[in-house]
Design a protein around this motif. Sequence first.
Motif, PDB file in Angstrom:
ATOM      1  N   ALA A  41      30.174  -8.380 -43.030  1.00 63.38           N
ATOM      2  CA  ALA A  41      30.257  -8.428 -44.488  1.00 63.38           C
ATOM      3  C   ALA A  41      30.302  -9.874 -44.979  1.00 63.38           C
ATOM      4  O   ALA A  41      29.645 -10.220 -45.959  1.00 63.38           O
ATOM      5  N   LYS A  42      31.053 -10.724 -44.293  1.00 63.40           N
ATOM      6  CA  LYS A  42      31.121 -12.129 -44.692  1.00 63.40           C
ATOM      7  C   LYS A  42      29.749 -12.782 -44.570  1.00 63.40           C
ATOM      8  O   LYS A  42      29.331 -13.526 -45.457  1.00 63.40           O
ATOM      9  N   TYR A  43      29.037 -12.486 -43.491  1.00 63.15           N
ATOM     10  CA  TYR A  43      27.690 -13.034 -43.320  1.00 63.15           C
ATOM     11  C   TYR A  43      26.792 -12.577 -44.473  1.00 63.15           C
ATOM     12  O   TYR A  43      26.064 -13.388 -45.061  1.00 63.15           O
ATOM     13  N   LEU A  44      26.840 -11.298 -44.807  1.00 64.46           N
ATOM     14  CA  LEU A  44      26.013 -10.770 -45.893  1.00 64.46           C
ATOM     15  C   LEU A  44      26.379 -11.407 -47.233  1.00 64.46           C
ATOM     16  O   LEU A  44      25.502 -11.735 -48.037  1.00 64.46           O
ATOM     17  N   MET A  45      27.677 -11.618 -47.463  1.00 61.83           N
ATOM     18  CA  MET A  45      28.094 -12.261 -48.715  1.00 61.83           C
ATOM     19  C   MET A  45      27.665 -13.725 -48.740  1.00 61.83           C
ATOM     20  O   MET A  45      27.257 -14.232 -49.783  1.00 61.83           O
ATOM     21  N   ASP A  46      27.730 -14.392 -47.595  1.00 63.97           N
ATOM     22  CA  ASP A  46      27.251 -15.776 -47.529  1.00 63.97           C
ATOM     23  C   ASP A  46      25.760 -15.858 -47.844  1.00 63.97           C
ATOM     24  O   ASP A  46      25.279 -16.877 -48.338  1.00 63.97           O
ATOM     25  N   MET A  47      25.025 -14.795 -47.556  1.00 61.84           N
ATOM     26  CA  MET A  47      23.594 -14.725 -47.836  1.00 61.84           C
ATOM     27  C   MET A  47      23.315 -14.151 -49.234  1.00 61.84           C
ATOM     28  O   MET A  47      22.167 -13.875 -49.568  1.00 61.84           O
ATOM     29  N   ASP A  48      24.367 -13.934 -50.017  1.00 63.01           N
ATOM     30  CA  ASP A  48      24.270 -13.345 -51.357  1.00 63.01           C
ATOM     31  C   ASP A  48      23.676 -11.941 -51.351  1.00 63.01           C
ATOM     32  O   ASP A  48      23.069 -11.505 -52.332  1.00 63.01           O
ATOM     33  N   TRP A  50      25.010  -8.930 -51.711  1.00 66.38           N
ATOM     34  CA  TRP A  50      26.244  -8.275 -52.124  1.00 66.38           C
ATOM     35  C   TRP A  50      26.192  -6.767 -51.942  1.00 66.38           C
ATOM     36  O   TRP A  50      27.197  -6.149 -51.577  1.00 66.38           O
ATOM     37  N   ARG A  51      25.049  -6.164 -52.184  1.00 65.06           N
ATOM     38  CA  ARG A  51      24.945  -4.695 -52.064  1.00 65.06           C
ATOM     39  C   ARG A  51      25.139  -4.241 -50.615  1.00 65.06           C
ATOM     40  O   ARG A  51      25.876  -3.299 -50.363  1.00 65.06           O
ATOM     41  N   ARG A  52      24.478  -4.911 -49.704  1.00 60.29           N
ATOM     42  CA  ARG A  52      24.656  -4.544 -48.293  1.00 60.29           C
ATOM     43  C   ARG A  52      26.071  -4.856 -47.825  1.00 60.29           C
ATOM     44  O   ARG A  52      26.643  -4.114 -47.028  1.00 60.29           O
ATOM     45  N   ALA A  53      26.645  -5.938 -48.326  1.00 61.01           N
ATOM     46  CA  ALA A  53      28.039  -6.261 -47.983  1.00 61.01           C
ATOM     47  C   ALA A  53      28.964  -5.155 -48.482  1.00 61.01           C
ATOM     48  O   ALA A  53      29.879  -4.729 -47.762  1.00 61.01           O
ATOM     49  N   LEU A  54      28.717  -4.670 -49.697  1.00 62.87           N
ATOM     50  CA  LEU A  54      29.536  -3.610 -50.260  1.00 62.87           C
ATOM     51  C   LEU A  54      29.444  -2.337 -49.425  1.00 62.87           C
ATOM     52  O   LEU A  54      30.456  -1.673 -49.173  1.00 62.87           O
ATOM     53  N   VAL A  55      28.245  -1.994 -48.980  1.00 63.12           N
ATOM     54  CA  VAL A  55      28.069  -0.820 -48.125  1.00 63.12           C
ATOM     55  C   VAL A  55      28.834  -1.005 -46.816  1.00 63.12           C
ATOM     56  O   VAL A  55      29.534  -0.092 -46.356  1.00 63.12           O
ATOM     57  N   GLU A  56      28.735  -2.191 -46.223  1.00 67.95           N
ATOM     58  CA  GLU A  56      29.432  -2.486 -44.972  1.00 67.95           C
ATOM     59  C   GLU A  56      30.950  -2.352 -45.151  1.00 67.95           C
ATOM     60  O   GLU A  56      31.635  -1.744 -44.341  1.00 67.95           O
ATOM     61  N   ILE A  57      31.453  -2.914 -46.229  1.00 73.25           N
ATOM     62  CA  ILE A  57      32.894  -2.883 -46.501  1.00 73.25           C
ATOM     63  C   ILE A  57      33.356  -1.454 -46.765  1.00 73.25           C
ATOM     64  O   ILE A  57      34.395  -1.014 -46.259  1.00 73.25           O
ATOM     65  N   GLY A  58      32.591  -0.728 -47.561  1.00 74.95           N
ATOM     66  CA  GLY A  58      32.946   0.665 -47.856  1.00 74.95           C
ATOM     67  C   GLY A  58      32.989   1.535 -46.624  1.00 74.95           C
ATOM     68  O   GLY A  58      33.925   2.328 -46.445  1.00 74.95           O
ATOM     69  N   SER A  59      32.008   1.387 -45.757  1.00 73.88           N
ATOM     70  CA  SER A  59      32.018   2.201 -44.536  1.00 73.88           C
ATOM     71  C   SER A  59      33.158   1.779 -43.613  1.00 73.88           C
ATOM     72  O   SER A  59      33.757   2.610 -42.936  1.00 73.88           O
ATOM     73  N   SER A  60      33.491   0.495 -43.612  1.00 73.04           N
ATOM     74  CA  SER A  60      34.608   0.026 -42.799  1.00 73.04           C
ATOM     75  C   SER A  60      35.926   0.624 -43.299  1.00 73.04           C
ATOM     76  O   SER A  60      36.742   1.094 -42.501  1.00 73.04           O
ATOM     77  N   LEU A  61      36.123   0.608 -44.611  1.00 76.76           N
ATOM     78  CA  LEU A  61      37.341   1.201 -45.163  1.00 76.76           C
ATOM     79  C   LEU A  61      37.410   2.700 -44.858  1.00 76.76           C
ATOM     80  O   LEU A  61      38.491   3.224 -44.562  1.00 76.76           O
ATOM     81  N   SER A  62      36.269   3.375 -44.900  1.00 77.16           N
ATOM     82  CA  SER A  62      36.240   4.808 -44.575  1.00 77.16           C
ATOM     83  C   SER A  62      36.633   5.054 -43.124  1.00 77.16           C
ATOM     84  O   SER A  62      37.357   6.008 -42.824  1.00 77.16           O
ATOM     85  N   ARG A  63      36.137   4.196 -42.225  1.00 76.16           N
ATOM     86  CA  ARG A  63      36.471   4.353 -40.802  1.00 76.16           C
ATOM     87  C   ARG A  63      37.946   4.049 -40.533  1.00 76.16           C
ATOM     88  O   ARG A  63      38.540   4.607 -39.623  1.00 76.16           O
ATOM     89  N   GLN A  64      38.536   3.172 -41.325  1.00 79.19           N
ATOM     90  CA  GLN A  64      39.947   2.810 -41.132  1.00 79.19           C
ATOM     91  C   GLN A  64      40.884   3.880 -41.689  1.00 79.19           C
ATOM     92  O   GLN A  64      42.001   4.042 -41.190  1.00 79.19           O
ATOM     93  N   ALA A  65      40.427   4.601 -42.711  1.00 79.27           N
ATOM     94  CA  ALA A  65      41.266   5.615 -43.359  1.00 79.27           C
ATOM     95  C   ALA A  65      41.663   6.683 -42.348  1.00 79.27           C
ATOM     96  O   ALA A  65      40.851   7.134 -41.541  1.00 79.27           O
ATOM     97  N   GLY A  66      42.898   7.059 -42.392  1.00 72.44           N
ATOM     98  CA  GLY A  66      43.389   8.090 -41.486  1.00 72.44           C
ATOM     99  C   GLY A  66      43.822   7.561 -40.132  1.00 72.44           C
ATOM    100  O   GLY A  66      44.393   8.295 -39.335  1.00 72.44           O
TER     101      GLY A  66
END
Length: 186
Positions: A41-48, A50-66
């Motif tokens: 996600a940091k790499y994607l944000m460094d490359m601007d 943002w949409r792919r970074a958001l998808v990466e972050i969202g899926s990561s949070l989903s995997r962490q939940a529970g």
Amino acid sequence: MCNTELYPDSPFRALEAGLEGSSPDEVRVAVERGVESLKRAKYLMDMDDWRRALVEIGSSLSRQAGILHCMHNVTLTTQEQLYYAYMGLENLPMAVEACEKLSEPYQRYLPKYHPVLGSHVFRLGTLLFQLGVFSKNCHKLSECLTVLTKGVEHLRVTHGPDHPYTQYAVATLEKAQAVLSMLSEA
């Protein structure tokens, strides 16, 4: 404090804890995947990208939940990245929501006058101010004044009254007060 039995209810245990019922292996895997996801996600944000970074972050949070506690350090860092991704996408309402989710953990873990806490409170107040201005919502502007005032108080203690960041915070608070006054008169 994290490992001692003197504080069995310590909030610091959550920084490294899995949820009840999560095996140590599940926690380890969730942490490893979370760290890898943060790097992507940091790499994607460094490359601007943002949409792919958001998808990466969202899926990561989903995997962490529970598996990971909502105040686990990897989950909190992922939540911080979510805030930055929404800012990159200029999605102010979602950035406010992501920033608000960090408030309770910061207040719980950090000392009352920690610089990070003061900066966070000021950031949240600034976001609420921007959201109130764009939506011409006096309630949001009124709420932002409370948060900005608290942020300025923190920064005066942590950074000193003459620090440029504190002076910027004071100027932002004064601007918010002026805008709210103008909108109230209209």
